[in-house]
Design a protein around this motif. Structure first.
Motif, PDB file in Angstrom:
ATOM      1  N   PRO A 193      -3.609 -15.675   1.452  1.00 43.83           N
ATOM      2  CA  PRO A 193      -4.715 -15.092   2.220  1.00 43.83           C
ATOM      3  C   PRO A 193      -5.013 -13.661   1.769  1.00 43.83           C
ATOM      4  CG  PRO A 193      -2.716 -15.138   3.540  1.00 43.83           C
ATOM      5  CD  PRO A 193      -2.396 -15.860   2.254  1.00 43.83           C
ATOM      6  N   MET A 194      -6.299 -13.325   1.712  1.00 48.43           N
ATOM      7  CA  MET A 194      -6.703 -12.002   1.222  1.00 48.43           C
ATOM      8  C   MET A 194      -6.685 -10.930   2.318  1.00 48.43           C
ATOM      9  SD  MET A 194      -7.310 -12.183  -2.047  1.00 48.43           S
ATOM     10  CE  MET A 194      -5.786 -13.128  -1.973  1.00 48.43           C
ATOM     11  N   ALA A 195      -6.891 -11.342   3.569  1.00 44.48           N
ATOM     12  CA  ALA A 195      -6.971 -10.356   4.660  1.00 44.48           C
ATOM     13  C   ALA A 195      -5.698  -9.521   4.797  1.00 44.48           C
ATOM     14  CB  ALA A 195      -7.305 -11.047   5.976  1.00 44.48           C
ATOM     15  N   PRO A 196      -4.477 -10.119   4.764  1.00 42.90           N
ATOM     16  CA  PRO A 196      -3.278  -9.280   4.852  1.00 42.90           C
ATOM     17  C   PRO A 196      -3.170  -8.275   3.708  1.00 42.90           C
ATOM     18  CG  PRO A 196      -2.729 -11.571   5.276  1.00 42.90           C
ATOM     19  CD  PRO A 196      -4.141 -11.557   4.794  1.00 42.90           C
ATOM     20  N   LEU A 197      -3.639  -8.674   2.513  1.00 43.15           N
ATOM     21  CA  LEU A 197      -3.588  -7.767   1.361  1.00 43.15           C
ATOM     22  C   LEU A 197      -4.474  -6.544   1.606  1.00 43.15           C
ATOM     23  CD1 LEU A 197      -3.674  -8.883  -2.365  1.00 43.15           C
ATOM     24  CD2 LEU A 197      -4.797  -6.801  -1.593  1.00 43.15           C
ATOM     25  N   ILE A 198      -5.698  -6.804   2.049  1.00 43.59           N
ATOM     26  CA  ILE A 198      -6.632  -5.694   2.280  1.00 43.59           C
ATOM     27  C   ILE A 198      -6.133  -4.803   3.412  1.00 43.59           C
ATOM     28  CG2 ILE A 198      -8.952  -5.121   3.089  1.00 43.59           C
ATOM     29  CD1 ILE A 198      -8.955  -5.989   0.252  1.00 43.59           C
ATOM     30  N   LEU A 199      -5.640  -5.425   4.486  1.00 43.75           N
ATOM     31  CA  LEU A 199      -5.150  -4.632   5.623  1.00 43.75           C
ATOM     32  C   LEU A 199      -3.913  -3.827   5.228  1.00 43.75           C
ATOM     33  CD1 LEU A 199      -5.630  -7.215   8.492  1.00 43.75           C
ATOM     34  CD2 LEU A 199      -6.878  -5.094   8.163  1.00 43.75           C
ATOM     35  N   GLY A 200      -3.053  -4.428   4.403  1.00 39.90           N
ATOM     36  CA  GLY A 200      -1.898  -3.686   3.905  1.00 39.90           C
ATOM     37  C   GLY A 200      -2.326  -2.486   3.084  1.00 39.90           C
ATOM     38  N   PHE A 201      -3.382  -2.659   2.299  1.00 40.93           N
ATOM     39  CA  PHE A 201      -3.904  -1.567   1.472  1.00 40.93           C
ATOM     40  C   PHE A 201      -4.509  -0.457   2.338  1.00 40.93           C
ATOM     41  CE2 PHE A 201      -7.316   0.460  -0.972  1.00 40.93           C
ATOM     42  CZ  PHE A 201      -6.630   0.841  -2.122  1.00 40.93           C
ATOM     43  N   VAL A 202      -5.308  -0.856   3.333  1.00 39.46           N
ATOM     44  CA  VAL A 202      -5.970   0.131   4.193  1.00 39.46           C
ATOM     45  C   VAL A 202      -4.960   0.899   5.037  1.00 39.46           C
ATOM     46  CG1 VAL A 202      -7.549   0.401   6.147  1.00 39.46           C
ATOM     47  CG2 VAL A 202      -8.154  -1.123   4.276  1.00 39.46           C
ATOM     48  N   LEU A 203      -3.999   0.172   5.618  1.00 35.50           N
ATOM     49  CA  LEU A 203      -3.046   0.812   6.524  1.00 35.50           C
ATOM     50  C   LEU A 203      -1.900   1.492   5.787  1.00 35.50           C
ATOM     51  CD1 LEU A 203      -2.819  -1.986   9.243  1.00 35.50           C
ATOM     52  CD2 LEU A 203      -4.200   0.083   9.308  1.00 35.50           C
ATOM     53  N   GLY A 204      -1.627   1.040   4.562  1.00 32.15           N
ATOM     54  CA  GLY A 204      -0.492   1.581   3.818  1.00 32.15           C
ATOM     55  C   GLY A 204      -0.608   3.067   3.544  1.00 32.15           C
ATOM     56  N   GLU A 205      -1.784   3.503   3.132  1.00 37.55           N
ATOM     57  CA  GLU A 205      -1.985   4.926   2.841  1.00 37.55           C
ATOM     58  C   GLU A 205      -1.799   5.780   4.090  1.00 37.55           C
ATOM     59  OE1 GLU A 205      -5.372   7.935   0.966  1.00 37.55           O
ATOM     60  OE2 GLU A 205      -5.769   5.789   1.133  1.00 37.55           O
ATOM     61  N   GLN A 206      -2.377   5.311   5.217  1.00 36.36           N
ATOM     62  CA  GLN A 206      -2.230   6.050   6.473  1.00 36.36           C
ATOM     63  C   GLN A 206      -0.768   6.050   6.933  1.00 36.36           C
ATOM     64  OE1 GLN A 206      -5.212   5.001   9.487  1.00 36.36           O
ATOM     65  NE2 GLN A 206      -6.369   3.945   7.900  1.00 36.36           N
ATOM     66  N   LEU A 207      -0.083   4.942   6.689  1.00 35.92           N
ATOM     67  CA  LEU A 207       1.327   4.839   7.069  1.00 35.92           C
ATOM     68  C   LEU A 207       2.156   5.886   6.328  1.00 35.92           C
ATOM     69  CD1 LEU A 207       3.349   2.932   8.667  1.00 35.92           C
ATOM     70  CD2 LEU A 207       3.765   1.859   6.463  1.00 35.92           C
ATOM     71  N   GLU A 208       1.967   5.985   5.023  1.00 30.57           N
ATOM     72  CA  GLU A 208       2.730   6.932   4.216  1.00 30.57           C
ATOM     73  C   GLU A 208       2.403   8.375   4.584  1.00 30.57           C
ATOM     74  OE1 GLU A 208       3.596   8.093  -0.477  1.00 30.57           O
ATOM     75  OE2 GLU A 208       1.991   6.685   0.033  1.00 30.57           O
ATOM     76  N   VAL A 209       1.112   8.677   4.732  1.00 29.87           N
ATOM     77  CA  VAL A 209       0.696  10.051   5.033  1.00 29.87           C
ATOM     78  C   VAL A 209       1.280  10.521   6.354  1.00 29.87           C
ATOM     79  CG1 VAL A 209      -1.295  11.474   5.668  1.00 29.87           C
ATOM     80  CG2 VAL A 209      -1.420   9.999   3.667  1.00 29.87           C
ATOM     81  N   ASN A 210       1.164   9.687   7.392  1.00 28.15           N
ATOM     82  CA  ASN A 210       1.664  10.097   8.707  1.00 28.15           C
ATOM     83  C   ASN A 210       3.186  10.130   8.764  1.00 28.15           C
ATOM     84  OD1 ASN A 210      -0.684  10.469  10.669  1.00 28.15           O
ATOM     85  ND2 ASN A 210      -1.239   8.560   9.672  1.00 28.15           N
ATOM     86  N   LEU A 211       3.855   9.246   8.021  1.00 22.27           N
ATOM     87  CA  LEU A 211       5.318   9.284   7.951  1.00 22.27           C
ATOM     88  C   LEU A 211       5.780  10.606   7.337  1.00 22.27           C
ATOM     89  CD1 LEU A 211       8.151   8.035   8.114  1.00 22.27           C
ATOM     90  CD2 LEU A 211       7.690   6.911   5.914  1.00 22.27           C
ATOM     91  N   ARG A 212       5.151  10.999   6.258  1.00 24.65           N
ATOM     92  CA  ARG A 212       5.547  12.239   5.584  1.00 24.65           C
ATOM     93  C   ARG A 212       5.230  13.472   6.434  1.00 24.65           C
ATOM     94  NH1 ARG A 212       4.685  11.987  -0.908  1.00 24.65           N
ATOM     95  NH2 ARG A 212       6.231  10.380  -1.304  1.00 24.65           N
ATOM     96  N   ARG A 213       4.100  13.429   7.096  1.00 25.91           N
ATOM     97  CA  ARG A 213       3.755  14.566   7.969  1.00 25.91           C
ATOM     98  C   ARG A 213       4.766  14.705   9.097  1.00 25.91           C
ATOM     99  NH1 ARG A 213      -2.799  13.675   8.631  1.00 25.91           N
ATOM    100  NH2 ARG A 213      -3.398  14.503   6.580  1.00 25.91           N
ATOM    101  N   ALA A 214       5.123  13.580   9.699  1.00 27.44           N
ATOM    102  CA  ALA A 214       6.086  13.614  10.807  1.00 27.44           C
ATOM    103  C   ALA A 214       7.433  14.149  10.337  1.00 27.44           C
ATOM    104  CB  ALA A 214       6.243  12.211  11.402  1.00 27.44           C
ATOM    105  N   LEU A 215       7.907  13.682   9.178  1.00 26.07           N
ATOM    106  CA  LEU A 215       9.197  14.138   8.661  1.00 26.07           C
ATOM    107  C   LEU A 215       9.147  15.601   8.223  1.00 26.07           C
ATOM    108  CD1 LEU A 215      10.320  10.990   6.621  1.00 26.07           C
ATOM    109  CD2 LEU A 215      11.105  11.730   8.881  1.00 26.07           C
ATOM    110  N   SER A 216       7.985  16.050   7.775  1.00 28.76           N
ATOM    111  CA  SER A 216       7.843  17.471   7.418  1.00 28.76           C
ATOM    112  C   SER A 216       7.968  18.344   8.653  1.00 28.76           C
ATOM    113  CB  SER A 216       6.496  17.714   6.731  1.00 28.76           C
ATOM    114  OG  SER A 216       6.414  17.025   5.514  1.00 28.76           O
TER     115      SER A 216
END
Length: 497
Positions: free
Chosen positions: A434-457
């Motif tokens: 299925p393509m939808a999980p791939l696209i959603l993983g792509f869209v949410l992945g960047e936000q996930l990483e950015v907010n994780l790093r900000r929180a740990l900073s």
């Protein structure tokens, strides 16, 4: 009482003859831009921003033009999703899952009409929320920091569990591919090149438009060419053009629930319509259970994401107007329009710039009615797209996709990349990934990483910040429950031998 007085003043601004014409033009342009795969509201607003300034429109008129284009794009994004199976933008991905199967079953008219009605109700509820609750919700959204956003995204990813019911391994791998693709480019913290293969074209990562066009548009072209001898009869019948009262009422509570969830998510700066549509789709799929036909052509599967993404789009105006924070990528562009007029968004706008704020809110109500009246009669015209032979539709999709992709960076590398991604998408679709999980993983992945790093900073590397707050605990517990509870319920419901 002051609120209603300000709103009446806003209508006097919105219903000015010049602003009425501007709103009508914005609605029409937005619908057209929205239905073109890959362009979406950000591109539509960004293209018109310099035009609005060059025409020397007053600030309130310029903002009305951009806001109505934004709303029109949210309406129009569903058209290509339903008719072609190609989402107009990220928020329309979930609409594709049931909208296109409905079109293939000869119910394109019903899918388009329920999406228009859902969009209208979602937008109307959100606009009422702006009027009544803007100050209160603005205070609540201030409590969301990077850790809370991280937890919210974890919850959104957990809801992918609803998608994993039919093909769990393939769906999980598809989502992981999407998460991996977000790592391509320069690391924002360290400046290290990640998976760029020494190509300067990949330093900024893979563009969302390039990925969507490759996975959906180009791979769809390959499938069309492969099935030219059979595809002509797949969606010949269009059936009724409008949903019946009974069908609308069966979706009514879905629309209401999705509208409120979408509005709340839209209020959170940066959350966006994509997360809102994903959460509501998954939630409604779980509510429907085995009785639903989600993924195979369920009207509720169209109503939920459409109500949510339109409510979220309108809700994103709250942080922009009250906090000076962009609620979405599109409102970030609109904030740029305000700065061109030397206007600083913030809480004082509601009093110091009443013409602009309340004129905008009133124009949203006006545009919402216009878009409903514009879209419902055009359902028949949109459906006629299905009668176009697939062999002639494929090159049109290819040309539109190529123009949309090339217009972003004006580089031939993107055209090569879209072809490579298209071949990958074709292979994955043939393997029933299925393509939808791939696209959603792509869209949410960047936000996930950015907010994780900000929180740990913020916490100097202390991971407890990710679960230490009340909001984060609620969201993480909800994520666990979303994963654990449905299988338990299903197991308990199984009859004992």
């Amino acid at each position: 009482m002051d609120t209603w007085m300000y709103l009446m003043h806003g209508f006097s601004v919105a219903l000015d003859p010049q602003n009425i014409i501007i709103a009508l033009i914005g609605c029409f342009i937005g619908t057209i831009v929205g239905m073109l795969p890959g362009l979406g509201p950000i591109n539509g607003v960004a293209i018109l921003l310099p035009l609005a300034f060059a025409m020397k429109l007053p600030a309130e008129s310029a903002l009305i033009l951009l806001a109505t284009v934004y709303m029109g794009c949210e309406y129009g994004g569903r058209i290509s999703s339903i008719l072609l199976g190609i989402p107009g933008d990220a928020a329309a991905i979930m609409t594709t899952l049931d909208g296109h199967p409905l079109a293939k079953k000869g119910q394109a008219g019903k899918a388009l009409s329920i999406s228009a009605l859902s969009s209208f109700i979602g937008s109307f509820i959100a606009i009422c929320g702006i009027i009544l609750f803007a100050p209160l919700i603005a205070k609540l959204s201030l409590k969301f920091g990077p850790a809370e956003y991280f937890a919210l995204i974890i919850f959104a990813l957990a809801t992918l569990g609803s998608m994993l019911a039919q093909k769990p391994i393939r769906s999980l791998l598809s989502a992981l591919i999407g998460l991996f693709l977000t790592t391509i480019g320069i690391d924002g913290n360290t400046g290290v090149y990640r998976f760029t293969f020494d190509s300067p074209h990949l330093y900024d990562g893979i563009s969302f438009v390039v990925l969507v066009m490759g996975l959906f548009s180009v791979s769809e072209i390959f499938l069309m060419l492969e099935n030219t001898h059979t595809s002509q009869n797949i969606i010949e019948k269009t059936g009724k053009l409008l949903v019946s009262v009974k069908e609308f009422l069966s979706c009514f509570w879905t629309i209401l629930r999705s509208s409120f969830v979408g509005f709340f998510v839209g209020v959170l700066p940066g959350a966006g319509a994509t997360i809102a549509s994903a959460i509501t789709y998954m939630s409604e799929k779980k509510i429907a259970g085995d009785k639903g036909k989600f993924g195979k052509g369920d009207l509720k599967g169209v109503a939920a994401p459409e109500a949510a993404n339109n409510a979220s789009a309108c809700g994103s105006f709250i942080p922009m107007l009250t906090l000076g924070l962009p609620g979405s990528g599109t409102t970030a562009v609109m904030m740029g329009a305000l700065t061109l007029y030397n206007i600083t968004p913030g809480p004082t706008m509601f009093t110091d710039q009443a013409n602009i704020v309340w004129g905008l809110i009133a124009s949203l109500l006006f545009a919402n009615v216009v878009l409903l009246l514009m879209n419902l009669p055009l359902v028949g015209i949109f459906v006629k797209i299905l009668s176009i032979p697939m062999w002639s539709l494929a090159p049109v999709i290819a040309i539109v996709s190529a123009i949309g992709v090339y217009s972003i960076n004006s580089t031939s590398f993107d055209l090569i990349l879209i072809l490579i991604i298209g071949i990958l998408g074709y292979i994955l679709r043939k393997l029933e990934f299925p393509m939808a999980p791939l696209i959603l993983g792509f869209v949410l992945g960047e936000q996930l990483e950015v907010n994780l790093r900000r929180a740990l900073s913020i916490s100097n590397g202390d991971f407890s910040i990710l679960w230490g707050g009340f909001i984060t605990q609620v969201l993480l517990i909800a994520a666990v429950l979303v994963i654990v509870v449905p299988p338990l319920i299903k197991k308990l419901r199984k009859p004992k031998n």
